[in-house]
Design a protein around this motif. Structure first.
Motif, PDB file in Angstrom:
ATOM      1  N   THR A 116     -12.088  -7.768  -2.725  1.00 22.43           N
ATOM      2  CA  THR A 116     -10.849  -8.399  -3.172  1.00 22.43           C
ATOM      3  C   THR A 116     -11.098  -9.881  -3.433  1.00 22.43           C
ATOM      4  N   ARG A 128       0.822  -1.184   0.000  1.00 18.98           N
ATOM      5  CA  ARG A 128       0.000   0.000   0.000  1.00 18.98           C
ATOM      6  C   ARG A 128       0.868   1.250   0.000  1.00 18.98           C
ATOM      7  N   ALA A 180      -5.160  -8.285   2.477  1.00 18.61           N
ATOM      8  CA  ALA A 180      -6.564  -7.968   2.218  1.00 18.61           C
ATOM      9  C   ALA A 180      -7.433  -9.204   2.383  1.00 18.61           C
ATOM     10  N   PRO A 212      -6.157  -2.188   8.733  1.00 17.17           N
ATOM     11  CA  PRO A 212      -5.671  -3.435   8.134  1.00 17.17           C
ATOM     12  C   PRO A 212      -4.160  -3.405   7.900  1.00 17.17           C
ATOM     13  N   GLY A 215     -13.626  -2.833   4.163  1.00 14.75           N
ATOM     14  CA  GLY A 215     -12.201  -3.106   4.263  1.00 14.75           C
ATOM     15  C   GLY A 215     -11.865  -4.515   4.720  1.00 14.75           C
ATOM     16  N   CYS A 216     -12.868  -5.377   4.915  1.00 16.58           N
ATOM     17  CA  CYS A 216     -12.559  -6.713   5.418  1.00 16.58           C
ATOM     18  C   CYS A 216     -12.125  -7.661   4.306  1.00 16.58           C
ATOM     19  N   GLY A 217     -12.205  -7.222   3.049  1.00 19.36           N
ATOM     20  CA  GLY A 217     -11.673  -8.037   1.960  1.00 19.36           C
ATOM     21  C   GLY A 217     -12.708  -8.668   1.044  1.00 19.36           C
ATOM     22  N   LYS A 218     -13.971  -8.264   1.166  1.00 18.19           N
ATOM     23  CA  LYS A 218     -15.028  -8.873   0.372  1.00 18.19           C
ATOM     24  C   LYS A 218     -14.811  -8.659  -1.125  1.00 18.19           C
TER      25      LYS A 218
HETATM   26  N1  LIG Z   1      -5.776  -2.149  -5.187  1.00 15.60           N
HETATM   27  C1  LIG Z   1      -5.500  -2.065  -3.887  1.00 15.60           C
HETATM   28  N2  LIG Z   1      -4.329  -1.564  -3.442  1.00 15.60           N
HETATM   29  C2  LIG Z   1      -4.033  -1.486  -2.140  1.00 15.60           C
HETATM   30  N3  LIG Z   1      -4.866  -1.900  -1.165  1.00 15.60           N
HETATM   31  C3  LIG Z   1      -6.048  -2.411  -1.523  1.00 15.60           C
HETATM   32  C4  LIG Z   1      -6.431  -2.509  -2.900  1.00 15.60           C
HETATM   33  N4  LIG Z   1      -7.684  -3.047  -2.953  1.00 15.60           N
HETATM   34  C5  LIG Z   1      -8.050  -3.257  -1.669  1.00 15.60           C
HETATM   35  N5  LIG Z   1      -7.069  -2.881  -0.817  1.00 15.60           N
HETATM   36  C6  LIG Z   1      -7.111  -2.992   0.648  1.00 15.60           C
HETATM   37  O1  LIG Z   1      -7.501  -4.296   0.964  1.00 15.60           O
HETATM   38  C7  LIG Z   1      -8.397  -4.309   2.048  1.00 15.60           C
HETATM   39  C8  LIG Z   1      -9.678  -4.995   1.652  1.00 15.60           C
HETATM   40  O2  LIG Z   1     -10.386  -4.172   0.721  1.00 15.60           O
HETATM   41  P1  LIG Z   1     -11.734  -4.607   0.011  1.00 15.60           P
HETATM   42  O3  LIG Z   1     -11.582  -5.977  -0.541  1.00 15.60           O
HETATM   43  O4  LIG Z   1     -12.123  -3.547  -0.928  1.00 15.60           O
HETATM   44  O5  LIG Z   1     -12.744  -4.655   1.243  1.00 15.60           O
HETATM   45  P2  LIG Z   1     -14.342  -4.630   1.261  1.00 15.60           P
HETATM   46  O6  LIG Z   1     -14.846  -4.896  -0.122  1.00 15.60           O
HETATM   47  O7  LIG Z   1     -14.718  -5.687   2.246  1.00 15.60           O
HETATM   48  O8  LIG Z   1     -14.738  -3.282   1.759  1.00 15.60           O
HETATM   49  C9  LIG Z   1      -8.571  -2.871   2.478  1.00 15.60           C
HETATM   50  O9  LIG Z   1      -7.705  -2.600   3.529  1.00 15.60           O
HETATM   51  C10 LIG Z   1      -8.172  -2.102   1.251  1.00 15.60           C
HETATM   52  O10 LIG Z   1      -7.652  -0.847   1.592  1.00 15.60           O
END
Ligand SMILES: Nc1ncnc2c1ncn2[C@@H]1O[C@H](COP(=O)(O)OP(=O)(O)O)[C@@H](O)[C@H]1O
Ligand SMILES: Nc1ncnc2c1ncn2[C@@H]1O[C@H](COP(=O)(O)OP(=O)(O)O)[C@@H](O)[C@H]1O
Ligand code: SF4
Ligand code: SF4
Ligand SMILES: [Mg+2]
Ligand SMILES: [Mg+2]
Lengths: 332, 326
Positions: A65, A16, A39, A287, A60-63
């Motif tokens: 992703t 990040r 993530a 996170p 931010g829990c990773g859904k």
């Molecule tokens: N492309 C990315 N680059 C850096 N960090 C990411 C990226 N995508 C998601 N994250 C981080 O991964 C974590 C999970 O994000 P995300 O899957 O979007 O969660 P959710 O969909 O549950 O809200 C978060 O901390 C987010 O900041």
């Protein structure tokens, strides 16, 4: 029941970089540096054909992703994904390419995923023509039939996305996904931006499509009411890890992980009159720097010394799975 | 006596596409210490109602009619300096985005002390103490230290708490809260709702709590007003509205909410979508979507009736208790 989709210890890390506010904060003296986010951290679960699995957790829990990895839109950094028993983890393999068509994803904000300069007919029909599901000549009829499936008037085919309401645009997004005849839909907060009455229409549409087209869903939402309504089984995530899995009934009626209990306890209810809002203490930790051991321990009312040391493993028991030391020898 | 009495409020936007009657004849009263939930879907006029009360409506919008009686005094008639003395003092507003209240380049203490001293001649020390106690009230840990932080050093939930603390600083008689927890996660939302619930009880501040989420008002409000297309279509005690709604729109809205015990069943959806506010239909604006609509509805706009004490409906053919839909 054989699994249609299987995730085996799937992980995704992000390095990040600092955003502009954080760079400013660093100038003002904050101690910030680039860091690594887990993530998604070793997620294992499966989805059976015809099933709706709900994926729930706070932001931010990773859904997302996780959803994007399953859809083949984001490479994993660890673990395996199997679709119909075939390893599709590596996006370059033919098996993964075929899976990518059969698994379609529907996003939260239909506008950002619809090309504003394309007519609905092309938005919906383009991929179907490309993949040989229809011919250029038959495309208008093919699109008309698809629009009807999602409750849109085929007469709209020549319009542009901005000429539609939010609910209609979401239907266009659904039509585009359906046009390539997927068997598996990943809905990522697909109804979160819609008003309640329009949300209800789209939820009903998802359920009709499930029945009519034998679809299987991974339904991602932060809204527990929506998940309770639509899912057969529920996967709960907290800071990148799965903490509990169970049938919707079992999970909502008797949640066993302290985080799931807190979540369900905190859904504001329409019934039951003037309730007091019950709360768990604390914020969702960053996170970037999650608490050691069980990520939930700083907020957990049952935490003991073991919770700070040791990561609880997800233990399966029939259709239920829980990652908590309380279920595995205690917290001492 | 009521703290606030809004009579026939009309706020219109004069746009190229025509006149948008965002608020078109809104009436309600708010008693001492009462929490009124103002609910409805997006575009129904909730925020514009709130902004109108605080006289924060900007061009091309304008309050074109009605009275906003705050303790008997019509806010619509106040001069701008008089209104400024009201705002942040007797009447405060909390927004969905706390950065509407917070200044990103000033430390929290500067902002809070300023907010106190704008309305009262007190020492910086006294203002600072009041700021610390307001932060503590909304559940901010180590408030004295946190005072020295900048807004960006707070999480979204904490920032909203700070904004709420600022609204409380001068002990207002009325707080208008416009969806302050909508953007927050469930666990953070319920923490803030719990704080607010406690504060409302403790301070006796009257509140208008604007939200699209009926479940939120279920726990918070004494009475609920349901808005559709610029009008309040139903008002009543919270339990009454949530369990025995009389207006077809309220009934549809409640039936649209997933979860809550009808797992897997079809939701009772409302057909169609919200009307274009620049081109509202004649008669009842809900008629094109209403399961009870008849010719009369399409011809004449319904007036407010009170079929039971405290229950106000704007409908020609409401669903009354006797024949409540099962
Ligand atoms: N492309 C990315 N680059 C850096 N960090 C990411 C990226 N995508 C998601 N994250 C981080 O991964 C974590 C999970 O994000 P995300 O899957 O979007 O969660 P959710 O969909 O549950 O809200 C978060 O901390 C987010 O900041
Ligand atoms: N600045 C503006 N110009 C034109 N129309 C506006 C403006 N602000 C609000 N409106 C209109 O007023 C109506 C009510 O808006 P609002 O009060 O924000 O709705 P809600 O808060 O219920 O979602 C909407 O139809 C909106 O389009
Ligand atoms: S492992 Fe410990 S801290 Fe984590 S949820 Fe279970 S009891 Fe709570
Ligand atoms: S006035 Fe008529 S159209 Fe309007 S809500 Fe009542 S029954 Fe329906
Ligand atoms: Mg997401
Ligand atoms: Mg609003």
């Amino acid at each position: 029941m054989t699994a249609m989709l299987e995730l085996d210890a799937v992980s995704r890390q992000f390095i990040r970089k600092l955003d502009s506010i954080e760079k400013l904060a660093r100038k003002l003296g904050a101690n910030l540096s680039e860091s690594c986010v887990n993530a998604v951290d070793g997620a294992s679960f499966s989805v059976a054909r015809g099933e709706v699995v709900g994926l729930v957790g706070e932001s931010g829990c990773g859904k997302s992703t996780l959803g994007r990895m399953v859809a083949g839109l984001l490479p994993v950094t660890g673990g395996k994904i199997r679709f119909e028993g075939v390893d599709v983890t590596d996006a370059a393999t033919p098996a993964a390419k075929s899976a990518r068509l059969r698994i379609q994803m529907i996003f939260q904000d239909p506008m950002s995923s619809l090309n504003p300069r394309m007519r609905v007919e092309d938005i919906v029909g383009e991929a179907a023509v490309y993949h040989g599901l229809t011919s250029r000549r038959e495309m208008p009829d093919y699109v008309a039939a698809t629009l009807e499936k999602v409750g849109l008037d085929p007469a709209y085919a020549q319009r542009f996305p901005h000429q539609f309401s939010g609910g209609q645009r979401q239907r266009i997004g659904i039509a585009r996904a359906l046009a390539v005849k997927p068997e598996f839909l990943i809905c990522d907060e697909s109804i979160a931006a819609l008003d309640v009455s329009i949300q209800a229409q789209v939820i009903n549409l998802f359920q009709d499509l499930r029945r009519d087209l034998d679809l299987t869903y991974l339904f991602i939402s932060h809204d527990l009411g929506v998940i309770e309504h639509i899912a057969d089984r529920v996967v709960v995530m907290y800071l990148g890890r799965i903490v509990e899995i169970g049938t919707t009934e079992a999970l909502f009626d008797a949640p066993r992980h302290p985080y799931t209990q807190a979540l369900i306890d905190q859904i504001p209810r329409l019934d039951g009159g003037r309730q007091s809002f019950r709360t768990i203490k604390g914020e969702i930790p960053s996170p970037l720097n999650p608490p050691p051991g069980c990520h939930f321990h700083p907020r957990c009312p049952f935490a003991g010394p073991r919770c700070q040391r040791e990561v609880p493993v997800l233990r399966h028991e029939g259709t239920r799975a829980i990652a908590c030391h309380l279920e595995d020898g205690g917290t001492e | 006596m009521s703290v606030l009495e809004v009579r026939n409020l009309q706020t219109h936007f004069f746009t190229d596409a025509g006149v948008v009657k965002a608020v078109d004849g809104v009436d309600f009263t708010l008693d001492e210490g009462e929490v009124l939930g103002l609910v409805g879907e997006s575009g129904s006029g909730k925020s514009v109602t709130g902004f109108s009360i605080l006289r924060l409506v900007d061009a091309p919008g304008r309050v074109v009619g009605g009275q906003i009686l705050f303790r008997g005094q019509d806010l619509a008639q106040l001069s701008e300096p008089e209104m400024r003395r009201m705002r942040g003092n007797r009447i405060a507003m909390i927004f969905q985005d706390p950065m509407m209240t917070l200044n990103p380049v000033l430390r929290i203490d500067t902002q809070m002390i300023e907010a106190v001293r704008a309305h009262e001649r007190v020492s910086a020390k006294a203002a600072r103490d009041r700021a610390i106690s307001a932060l503590a009230k909304v559940g901010i840990p180590s408030p004295a230290e946190r005072l020295e932080a900048y807004p960006h050093q707070f999480s979204g939930g904490m920032r909203q708490r700070v904004a709420i603390a600022i609204s409380l600083l001068n002990g207002p008689d009325l707080i208008v809260a416009d969806e302050p927890t909508t953007a927050l996660d469930v666990t953070i939302q319920s923490q803030i709702l719990a704080e607010v619930q406690g504060l409302a009880k403790e301070t006796g501040t009257s509140m208008i709590w604007i939200t699209h989420d009926l479940a939120v008002v279920a726990g918070l409000a004494d009475r609920v007003a349901v808005m559709y297309a610029g009008r309040i279509v139903e008002t009543g005690a919270t339990d009454q509205v949530l369990t025995q709604p009389g207006h077809p729109y309220s009934i549809g809205l409640l039936g649209s909410i997933p979860g809550h015990g009808h797992r897997g069943q079809r939701l009772a959806q409302i057909p169609g979508m919200a009307p274009n506010m620049a081109r509202l239909p004649e008669g009842c604006a809900f008629a094109p979507r209403c399961f009870r609509a008849q010719d009369q509805c399409r011809q004449n706009a319904p007036q407010i009736t009170e079929p039971a004490p405290g229950q106000h409906l704007r409908c020609h053919f409401p669903v009354l208790e006797r024949e409540a839909l099962s």
